[in-house]
Design a protein around this motif. Sequence first.
Motif, PDB file in Angstrom:
ATOM      1  N   LEU A  13      12.827  16.129 -13.955  1.00 54.39           N
ATOM      2  CA  LEU A  13      11.620  16.691 -13.228  1.00 54.39           C
ATOM      3  C   LEU A  13      11.822  16.386 -11.651  1.00 54.39           C
ATOM      4  CD1 LEU A  13       8.485  16.621 -15.668  1.00 54.39           C
ATOM      5  CD2 LEU A  13      10.089  18.550 -15.130  1.00 54.39           C
ATOM      6  N   ILE A  14      12.072  15.356 -11.398  1.00 56.24           N
ATOM      7  CA  ILE A  14      12.084  14.700 -10.004  1.00 56.24           C
ATOM      8  C   ILE A  14      13.304  15.379  -9.281  1.00 56.24           C
ATOM      9  CG2 ILE A  14      12.657  12.774  -8.695  1.00 56.24           C
ATOM     10  CD1 ILE A  14      10.861  10.864 -10.698  1.00 56.24           C
ATOM     11  N   TYR A  15      14.385  15.142 -10.301  1.00 53.77           N
ATOM     12  CA  TYR A  15      15.470  15.848  -9.449  1.00 53.77           C
ATOM     13  C   TYR A  15      15.655  17.544  -9.337  1.00 53.77           C
ATOM     14  CZ  TYR A  15      18.907  12.238 -10.004  1.00 53.77           C
ATOM     15  OH  TYR A  15      19.584  10.732  -9.832  1.00 53.77           O
ATOM     16  N   HIS A  16      14.773  18.205 -10.176  1.00 51.72           N
ATOM     17  CA  HIS A  16      14.783  19.638 -10.143  1.00 51.72           C
ATOM     18  C   HIS A  16      13.447  20.345  -9.861  1.00 51.72           C
ATOM     19  CE1 HIS A  16      19.003  19.600 -11.521  1.00 51.72           C
ATOM     20  NE2 HIS A  16      18.634  18.750 -12.341  1.00 51.72           N
ATOM     21  N   HIS A  17      12.496  19.623  -9.269  1.00 52.07           N
ATOM     22  CA  HIS A  17      11.079  20.077  -9.036  1.00 52.07           C
ATOM     23  C   HIS A  17      11.010  21.102  -8.397  1.00 52.07           C
ATOM     24  CE1 HIS A  17      10.186  18.575  -4.895  1.00 52.07           C
ATOM     25  NE2 HIS A  17      11.048  17.912  -4.973  1.00 52.07           N
ATOM     26  N   GLU A  18      11.932  21.321  -7.485  1.00 50.44           N
ATOM     27  CA  GLU A  18      11.930  22.484  -6.299  1.00 50.44           C
ATOM     28  C   GLU A  18      12.112  23.953  -7.224  1.00 50.44           C
ATOM     29  OE1 GLU A  18      13.897  22.353  -2.598  1.00 50.44           O
ATOM     30  OE2 GLU A  18      12.881  20.277  -2.114  1.00 50.44           O
ATOM     31  N   GLU A  19      13.151  23.786  -7.891  1.00 45.86           N
ATOM     32  CA  GLU A  19      13.693  25.183  -8.897  1.00 45.86           C
ATOM     33  C   GLU A  19      12.774  25.090 -10.027  1.00 45.86           C
ATOM     34  OE1 GLU A  19      18.234  24.823  -9.873  1.00 45.86           O
ATOM     35  OE2 GLU A  19      17.668  22.788  -9.379  1.00 45.86           O
ATOM     36  N   LEU A  20      11.937  24.118 -10.356  1.00 48.05           N
ATOM     37  CA  LEU A  20      10.859  24.235 -11.510  1.00 48.05           C
ATOM     38  C   LEU A  20       9.580  24.771 -11.128  1.00 48.05           C
ATOM     39  CD1 LEU A  20      11.937  21.003 -13.350  1.00 48.05           C
ATOM     40  CD2 LEU A  20      12.106  23.349 -14.483  1.00 48.05           C
ATOM     41  N   LEU A  21       9.108  24.093  -9.953  1.00 48.57           N
ATOM     42  CA  LEU A  21       7.618  24.325  -9.576  1.00 48.57           C
ATOM     43  C   LEU A  21       7.620  25.007  -8.229  1.00 48.57           C
ATOM     44  CD1 LEU A  21       6.397  20.798 -10.897  1.00 48.57           C
ATOM     45  CD2 LEU A  21       6.539  23.123 -12.141  1.00 48.57           C
ATOM     46  N   GLY A  22       8.498  24.981  -7.153  1.00 47.18           N
ATOM     47  CA  GLY A  22       8.417  25.278  -6.165  1.00 47.18           C
ATOM     48  C   GLY A  22       7.992  24.297  -5.094  1.00 47.18           C
TER      49      GLY A  22
END
Length: 235
Positions: free
Chosen positions: A202-211
Amino acid sequence: MGLQLPFLQGTSISITLWQERAEPRASSVPNDTSSPVPAVDLLALLKAHGPSMEGIFRLSASECASREIREALDSGVPVQLENHPVLLLAVLLKDLLWKIPSKLLDVQLYEEWMRAMEKTSRQERLAALREVASKLPEANLLLLRHLLSLLSSISKNVATTKMTAGNLAICLAPNLLSPPQELPLDVLAQEIGKVTQLVEFLIYHHEELLGEQTAGLASAGDEETPSPQVPKSDF
């Protein structure tokens, strides 16, 4: 006006976003602490100063000072958080997250989080995690978005913080999600490992997941709060 998370209190979190009130659905934030916790101040200060603090979320802070702040909050006494060390602010945030009764990631969604992480391809995993995140109460989702943005900023400055996304996940995973039932210690250790992998992802991909919608909080902290005390590292 940017994001405001006025106070976490009682059984729900009151959120105002650009003057629009968001009514949380069955928010789990928090009900086992009577004190209002200035979440917006903690997040803003940590976003502004956390990425320059070595060992943040891993190193401990003064237990006495932490207790004094908690007692002040319990009694309704205003606390000037900017006057306290960054490491102490991180401890207070971890304490806040720990006391959310069903955890920020919602124990009712535990199995869904785990199934999503079992997806083998990156895109399938992202899609599955995005679907699970959409089921979180809006209050939890907003707090999660800002927390992950903070943790990402800290991990990207690893040369200074000495905290990778994996290190941060180890320190915070038990505060964010736990199995919905009691388990033998050996099984529990395995499940905590899975939650740690989830939080790291989640930390690595938070922008893709949550904006990435956290600029308001960061700028508010930069404009309104001076730098907290930064003690010398123990390293």
